[in-house]
Design an enzyme around this catalytic site. Structure first.
Site, PDB file in Angstrom:
ATOM      1  N   ARG A  22       0.802  -1.208   0.000  1.00 19.04           N
ATOM      2  CA  ARG A  22       0.000   0.000   0.000  1.00 19.04           C
ATOM      3  C   ARG A  22       0.846   1.274   0.000  1.00 19.04           C
ATOM      4  O   ARG A  22       1.752   1.409  -0.819  1.00 19.04           O
ATOM      5  CB  ARG A  22      -0.986  -0.064   1.180  1.00 19.04           C
ATOM      6  CG  ARG A  22      -1.989  -1.242   1.032  1.00 19.04           C
ATOM      7  CD  ARG A  22      -2.595  -1.700   2.338  1.00 19.04           C
ATOM      8  NE  ARG A  22      -3.432  -0.695   2.962  1.00 19.04           N
ATOM      9  CZ  ARG A  22      -4.713  -0.481   2.692  1.00 19.04           C
ATOM     10  NH1 ARG A  22      -5.317  -1.199   1.757  1.00 19.04           N
ATOM     11  NH2 ARG A  22      -5.411   0.430   3.333  1.00 19.04           N
ATOM     12  N   ASP A 151      -2.604  11.946  10.343  1.00 15.52           N
ATOM     13  CA  ASP A 151      -4.001  11.772   9.954  1.00 15.52           C
ATOM     14  C   ASP A 151      -4.741  13.059  10.282  1.00 15.52           C
ATOM     15  O   ASP A 151      -4.534  13.638  11.349  1.00 15.52           O
ATOM     16  CB  ASP A 151      -4.605  10.591  10.731  1.00 15.52           C
ATOM     17  CG  ASP A 151      -5.940  10.139  10.175  1.00 15.52           C
ATOM     18  OD1 ASP A 151      -6.825  10.995   9.982  1.00 15.52           O
ATOM     19  OD2 ASP A 151      -6.116   8.925   9.965  1.00 15.52           O
ATOM     20  N   TYR A 165      -7.204   5.874  18.725  1.00 19.57           N
ATOM     21  CA  TYR A 165      -6.456   6.166  17.503  1.00 19.57           C
ATOM     22  C   TYR A 165      -6.278   7.668  17.329  1.00 19.57           C
ATOM     23  O   TYR A 165      -5.184   8.147  17.015  1.00 19.57           O
ATOM     24  CB  TYR A 165      -7.179   5.577  16.286  1.00 19.57           C
ATOM     25  CG  TYR A 165      -6.572   5.981  14.955  1.00 19.57           C
ATOM     26  CD1 TYR A 165      -5.437   5.345  14.472  1.00 19.57           C
ATOM     27  CD2 TYR A 165      -7.148   7.009  14.198  1.00 19.57           C
ATOM     28  CE1 TYR A 165      -4.876   5.722  13.259  1.00 19.57           C
ATOM     29  CE2 TYR A 165      -6.593   7.382  12.986  1.00 19.57           C
ATOM     30  CZ  TYR A 165      -5.462   6.740  12.518  1.00 19.57           C
ATOM     31  OH  TYR A 165      -4.904   7.127  11.324  1.00 19.57           O
TER      32      TYR A 165
END
Length: 264
Positions: A22, A151, A165
């Site tokens: 990925r 993120d 997370y």
């Protein structure tokens, strides 16, 4: 931990954690194409990592190597030292450290367990910090850089149901800014905040529901998912940009402009 040794040359060296597949693999491939020697770290995807290394070595001999290790080794100073030495010994230097390895799965309040905290904090915050610290002397020698994959949900818009997370990525974000100050001017440290650049595999514990996928896609102004190559291009840009440090570049197709948090 396993390692294969390769002949040393003068080409710069990039280590990418979690690089067998990925986004990690795309970064490795792009860096190799630009002349880097690459160290492909993996944990449970050794077969894919070895296949990638073989393909790259066919293009340029002794230019890609694989290190297989559980990043939980950072909890043991002796194992971390051995891992660090294995990295350095591979090509004799390290110029770019890319923190890509990450775990991602929901942790609904009421069901959060200590194991969730330990696992998500390990890959998304603890291992990047301790590995950066361990490789600091070598990165200083090469005037190198550290690039972290972050993120958008660890910046300002939390992802509903993913509290641990979100917290781990927020810690990683602050690590980037803190180390940028502390390691300057010898080592540059920057990050890339991802949106929906690639979705978890459907058969993994990280899989998203069809409803989540539809909501995510509808929230992206570009009306499409990103691709791993978008991230790889940005990594190479940051690696060669000698006057950028402490910067977080968002690659999300504009998604962070349209969500106010709470999207699940």
């Amino acid at each position: 931990m396993t390692i294969n040794l390769a002949k040393s040359t003068t080409a710069p060296v990039m280590l990418v954690t979690g690089a067998a597949k990925r986004i990690g693999a795309a970064i490795v491939f792009a860096a190799h194409h630009q002349g880097y020697r690459v160290i492909i770290h993996c944990h449970q995807s050794e077969k894919e990592a070895l296949t990638l290394a073989k393909k790259l070595n066919t293009k340029r001999d002794n230019s890609a190597e694989v290190i297989t290790a559980d990043l939980g080794l950072v909890n043991c100073p002796k194992q971390l030292e051995e891992f660090t030495q294995a990295i350095i010994t591979t090509f004799g230097r390290i110029d770019v450290l890319v923190h890509n390895a990450s775990r991602f799965y929901p942790t609904a309040v009421g069901d959060i367990k200590l194991q969730h905290w330990d696992e998500l904090m390990l890959t998304n915050a603890k291992a990047p910090l301790l590995l950066s610290q361990a490789l600091r002397p070598e990165l200083e020698k090469s005037r190198g850089c550290i690039i972290s994959l972050l993120d958008i949900h660890g910046l300002q818009q939390p992802f509903l149901g993913y509290t641990v997370y979100n917290m781990a990525k927020a810690a990683h974000n602050m690590m980037v800014k803190s180390l940028a100050l502390e390691l300057a001017p010898s080592v540059r440290v920057s990050g890339i905040a991802l949106g929906a650049n690639i979705l978890p595999e459907d058969d993994s514990d990280q899989a998203l529901s069809d409803r989540q996928k539809r909501q995510i896609l509808s929230s992206i102004p570009m009306q499409r998912l990103g691709v791993p190559e978008d991230v790889a291009d940005c990594v190479l840009y940051l690696a060669k940009s000698g006057y950028i440090t402490g910067e977080i570049i968002t690659i999300d197709g504009g998604r962070s402009l349209t969500i106010a948090g709470g999207l699940a």
